[in-house]
Structure formats: C-alpha cells, structure tokens
Design an enzyme around this catalytic site. Structure first.
Site, mmCIF file in Angstrom:
data_model
loop_
_atom_site.group_PDB
_atom_site.id
_atom_site.type_symbol
_atom_site.label_atom_id
_atom_site.label_comp_id
_atom_site.label_asym_id
_atom_site.label_seq_id
_atom_site.Cartn_x
_atom_site.Cartn_y
_atom_site.Cartn_z
ATOM 1 N N CYS A 1 0.104 -5.292 7.500
ATOM 2 C CA CYS A 1 0.385 -6.353 8.474
ATOM 3 C C CYS A 1 1.313 -7.409 7.858
ATOM 4 C CB CYS A 1 -0.905 -6.936 9.048
ATOM 5 S SG CYS A 1 -0.612 -7.606 10.689
ATOM 6 N N GLU B 1 -7.251 -0.287 7.749
ATOM 7 C CA GLU B 1 -8.553 -0.496 7.089
ATOM 8 C C GLU B 1 -9.720 -0.582 8.066
ATOM 9 O OE1 GLU B 1 -6.127 -2.722 7.305
ATOM 10 O OE2 GLU B 1 -6.873 -4.777 7.455
ATOM 11 N N HIS C 1 -3.507 -2.349 11.126
ATOM 12 C CA HIS C 1 -4.537 -2.465 10.086
ATOM 13 C C HIS C 1 -5.322 -1.155 9.982
ATOM 14 C CE1 HIS C 1 -4.558 -6.942 9.538
ATOM 15 N NE2 HIS C 1 -3.986 -6.878 10.726
HETATM 16 N N1 GLN Z 1 0.830 -13.575 10.362
HETATM 17 C C1 GLN Z 1 1.389 -12.332 10.776
HETATM 18 C C2 GLN Z 1 1.553 -12.240 12.283
HETATM 19 O O1 GLN Z 1 0.974 -13.011 13.000
HETATM 20 C C3 GLN Z 1 0.578 -11.166 10.230
HETATM 21 C C4 GLN Z 1 -0.837 -11.144 10.713
HETATM 22 C C5 GLN Z 1 -1.754 -10.285 9.865
HETATM 23 O O2 GLN Z 1 -1.461 -9.985 8.722
HETATM 24 N N2 GLN Z 1 -2.877 -9.907 10.415
HETATM 25 O O3 GLN Z 1 2.265 -11.414 12.777
#
Ligand code: GLN
Length: 557
Positions: free
Chosen positions: A401, A529, A527
């Site tokens: 992410c 995970e 994600h």
């Molecule tokens: N801050 C980033 C976004 O809003 C990544 C978010 C995250 O890593 N869950 O896109």
C-alpha cells in the site's frame, strides 16, 4: 425459585425441539483486559470447524467510534479490513487466520454504530413517539445484531465476543443483551467467561480471588457462566480449579485453564485436551460428529516447533514501538516462513530513524524487506532511503500500500530523474504527482469517504512474479487507501523498468508494480496480509519469503 427453574428447563427443552438450531456462545472477560478473548473465541471456532460444524465469530466493541478506521494504531493496533470494506477490530484478523472464514461488517459492531442505528431509527420516526432508552432500544438493537448472523441459517454456532471487561460502564448494555438472550435461548446459549489467575511471586501462590470477584460481578448482572477459562502463567492444580468451580456454581470439568503458550496457534489443542469443544456440544445438546480432524493444523505446529533455520525480514515502518500495528503482516510472514521450514526473525526498523548514513548498517543483515502501509508524512523519507538501498542491492522487497506508493515515488525521483516527485498526500503541490487522488475523489471531504475499501479484482500480467506466485490471472484482494498510481506516468515508468503488472479489470487502476530486472521487487496497492491464514498462507508472501530464503542461502554458500 424451584418453579422458575422448572420453567426455565421447559422453555429451553422446547426451544431445542422446535428450531433449526443455531447455538450461541457468548464470550466475556473479567479481571483485566488483554487476556486473549479473541484467541479463545478463535480457538473454539477452529475446534468446532474441525469437527464439521459451520461456525462464525463476531465481536462487539464498547467504544463510541463508529468503527476503528479513524483510530490511531497506537491506541488500538492494526485496523483490519473485511471483504465488504468494513474497517474492523484486529481480532477479526485472528478469527480469519484461525478459521479461514471471511468476515464482514456483520462480524464487528461498536457502541457507536449501535447508537447511530438507533438514533437514525428515532429520527425516521420508527419508534412511533416512544421515549428511546438504553433498555429496551439499545439492548434490542444489540440482540438483533447478535442474532443477525444466526438468522442467515448458515451457522451451527455463532460465537459472540464482548469486548472490554465485566464491570466496565461501557459494557453494561451488551451484558444486559446477553443476559436476555441467554434467558430466551435456554440451552441454545452458552456463557464462557475468561478471567485471570495471577501468580504472586512473593507468596509463591496462584490466586483465585480475582476470578471469584469477576464471576460474582457477572452473576450480579444476571449471567451465570457455564464455562470458566482461567488465564494463567503456571499450571493451576486440580484442587484449585475445583474450588473455583464450587465458588462460582460451575461444573468442575467446565473450569479450564489457559496457560501461556509459546504460540497462539497452540491454544486450540490446549483447549481440546481439556475438552472445551465436547463441553460446548454437551451444554448445547449438540450431537457429536466425532473427533476433530486437526492433521493440517498439527503439521503447521510441528513445523513451527521443529524448524531451525532462520530467515530474517526487516519491516520498515513508523509504528515499531507497537507491533500490533502490523499484526497481519507479521502473522503472514510467520505463516509462510513456517511452511518453508524456517523460523521468522522479524526486525522492526523505524523509518523515522533511517538515513543514507545508517541504512547500510541497519539493512545489510536482512534477507528481505517489507515496506509497511501507512498514512501521512511521518517516517516517509526513511522509506525512500530503504527502498533505494534495497533496489541498489537487489534485496527481495515487498511494498504494501503506502510501501508500494513509496516504491513508485523513489523510482520516479532516482531513476526517472523527477526530483520532487511525490504523492499529493505528502505534498499537494508536487510538480510530479506520481501518486494522486482520482478526479472523482477530489470533491469528497468526509474522513474515510474517499477511501477505496474492501475486496477488488486484480488482473495480473502473465509471467510476472505475482502471476507466478498466485498461479492465476485474476485475484481478489482487499484495499484500504485513498491515493492511487497516476496513470499519466505509466509509460515513463515502464520504459524505465518499473512495470505495472496488476490492474483492476474494470477501472484500469494500477494495483501491482514490479521491477522485473530485480530478483523480487514488488509493490501492491492492496493489502495481501489480510488474507493469509494458518491453513492457507498467502501465495505472494510465500513467494517473497522464498526469495528471502534463497538470498540467505546464496549469502551463506
Ligand atoms: N496513505 C496511503 C493512501 O491513502 C496509503 C494507505 C495505506 O497504506 N493503507 O493511499
């Protein structure tokens, strides 16, 4: 009293006769928090599943936030995300990892959400001018939410975990709802209470008094526990358990100890040895389908115990003081290392403290690096330092992410020569907005309103590392982010060697990037995970861990 008891038995017997039965298990906790109600609930679910029943688990959190999405990870650990895009308590992660059941927003409620629903109904006039009160309106709402999963007709058992500790002001409406349901459901409901038995070093004694007090408190609310689980650091002698049973009106065989274990994944076995699953079947008049089939689980445990080789992974993030903030990532890595017959040595690396001067010293012992998800500017520069080092040293690197977004930004700055490239999250005026909001998101200002949440499909490019890892072209993975790869730069990145190897089949949004000239350098906007479980370790984590092990073996050759 006697007639009341007879009536009770009559009602419960009648209930068991009439319905297509979903049985309810209510899990409460006393004495102190953090005793592991989530692990006990998950372990019981695992045992019942392994015996062939269909099971689900839900959690009620007594705080006022609508969901944990806006909570600082320092307060509450990781925010877990369900397939339907609910930002959930991290215990749902345990539920999924133990059971492989996909949870949804019906598996996690907070006081805030319950009040919101009641207040919305009041505003719509649903209560027909009645005074809206905690009892019965809030408690009825809680009861409805508890029964919502059972009413689907899909589950033999619904396990309901009540967050917090008996005696907390906040938990009171939940416990009142449980009291009413237990009364209404008779033998279709079981109350399991988890308490703590401290060991006083000076006296060299285990103490059961806090347990007795906690049970008294539960009884004063009108809930008689059927099963007591005593969390302890030392073996509780049989006599002491008998004493607890006597004081608490619980059968001696229903007083079970939960002794500290070297892995949470051993708890199902420890509970089974003390017949917790049999007890639940007996208490709910459920016919036994035979012993649980635990062979795959036990094989995992065997590997966990016996593997000696070590794989060292560095996790670069800003919440290193609180490791629960990255719970699903650390568990995913552990599952995969275990399946590869290795012990995981996970080193948390503080991204705020990582500089070009110390990066070599901090990262050179790592077999692989994960760059963590996150929000906001803090610690971001350290992530770029780590990624540049990993790229230049061809270390297996997994960006998740924000970690993936940082991969893109670092590549833009140092390979494409776009010096001030950034995400507009960090620098709204960057000349090179390689990570940006989508046009349609820009007008939404409500916190959380612009987030892409929950499961989306992703099409993978043939022969890319992720396609090989998953062994298929279309995968579904969970998202929690606001910003996206800016497609306007795609061509420049691809010409310079960073490929977009996964995209959303409907929107074309870039979901996975890879630098194919490196051994394993992959970033996912999603994600992965959230989907790794003990019995089904995640294929992409597996591929990453294997690459890290290969690097380690190469080094030691
Ligand atoms: N801050 C980033 C976004 O809003 C990544 C978010 C995250 O890593 N869950 O896109």
């Amino acid at each position: 009293m006697v007639s009341c008891k007879l009536f009770y038995t009559f009602v419960s017997r009648t209930n068991t006769f009439l319905s297509v039965e979903t049985k309810y298990i209510f899990v409460t906790g006393g004495v102190v928090s953090s005793l592991g109600k989530g692990i006990i609930s998950s372990s019981l679910a695992r045992l019942l599943l392994s015996r062939g029943y269909s099971v689900t688990i839900q959690k009620f959190d007594p705080y006022i936030n609508i969901d944990p999405g806006t909570l600082n990870p320092y307060e509450h650990g990781e925010c877990y995300v369900t397939i339907d895009g609910h930002e959930a308590d991290l215990d749902l992660g345990h539920y999924e990892r133990f059971t492989d059941i996909k949870t949804t927003r019906a598996n996690n409620f907070t006081t805030g959400r319950i009040y919101q629903s009641v207040i919305d109904k009041e505003r719509r006039g649903d209560y027909l001018g009645k005074t809206v009160q905690i009892v019965p309106h809030i408690t009825d709402e809680i009861k409805r939410d508890i029964k919502s999963l059972g009413n689907t007709g899909k589950y033999d058992f619904v396990i309901t975990e009540i967050g917090g500790t008996v005696g907390d002001i906040e938990s009171t409406p939940f416990l009142e709802a449980v009291r009413q349901l237990k009364w209404e459901m008779g033998r279709k409901a079981v109350s399991l209470h988890l308490t703590y038995v401290p060991y006083l070093k000076a006296a060299k004694e285990l103490k059961t008094k806090p347990t007795q007090h906690s049970v008294k408190q539960l009884q004063s609310i009108g809930i008689q526990p059927d099963i007591l689980i005593l969390r302890t650091e030392k073996d509780i002698p049989y006599n002491m358990r008998r004493k607890v049973a006597q004081f608490c009106n619980v059968a001696p065989e229903a007083v079970i100890q939960s002794i500290d274990a070297s892995s949470i994944y051993k708890v199902p076995q420890l509970m089974h040895e003390q017949h917790l699953d049999d007890l639940v079947l007996r208490l709910t008049d459920t016919e036994s389908k035979g012993e649980p089939n635990h062979s795959a689980w036990n094989e995992f445990l065997r590997k966990l115990e016996t593997s000696e080789k070590i794989v060292t992974i560095g996790l670069v993030g800003k919440y290193v003081e609180l490791q629960d903030a990255y719970k699903s990532i650390s568990e995913s890595l552990m599952h995969c290392a275990t399946y590869c017959d290795h012990k995981l040595n996970l080193i948390y690396i503080h991204s705020e403290k990582l500089t070009p001067e110390n990066v070599d010293e901090k990262l050179s012992g790592m077999d692989g690096i994960v760059v963590a998800p996150g929000f906001g500017q803090r610690g971001i520069e350290g992530k770029f330092v780590a990624l540049k080092w990993c790229r230049e040293h061809d270390v297996p690197t997994f960006g998740i992410c924000l970690g993936m977004q940082c991969m893109v930004i670092e590549y833009a700055r140092n390979i494409l020569g776009l010096t001030d490239a950034n995400s507009t999250e960090m620098d709204p005026h960057t000349p090179y907005n390689v990570i940006d909001l989508m046009e349609e998101q820009k007008s939404v200002s409500n916190m959380g309103g612009t987030m892409r949440l929950g499961a989306y499909d992703c099409r993978l490019k043939e022969r890319s590392v992720p396609a090989e890892a998953y062994g298929k072209e279309i995968v579904s993975e969970r998202h929690r982010h606001r910003f996206e790869f800016n497609d306007e730069y795609r061509k420049r990145f691809e010409e310079a060697g960073l490929e977009c190897v996964g995209e959303n089949p409907e929107t074309g949004l870039v979901e996975v990037v890879q630098v194919p000239s490196l051994t394993w350098y992959v970033g996912t906007q999603y994600h992965p995970e959230y989907q790794s479980t003990v019995l089904n370790p995640h294929p992409l984590f597996m591929s990453f861990v294997k690459a890290a092990i290969a690097r380690n073996e190469e080094k030691n050759r």
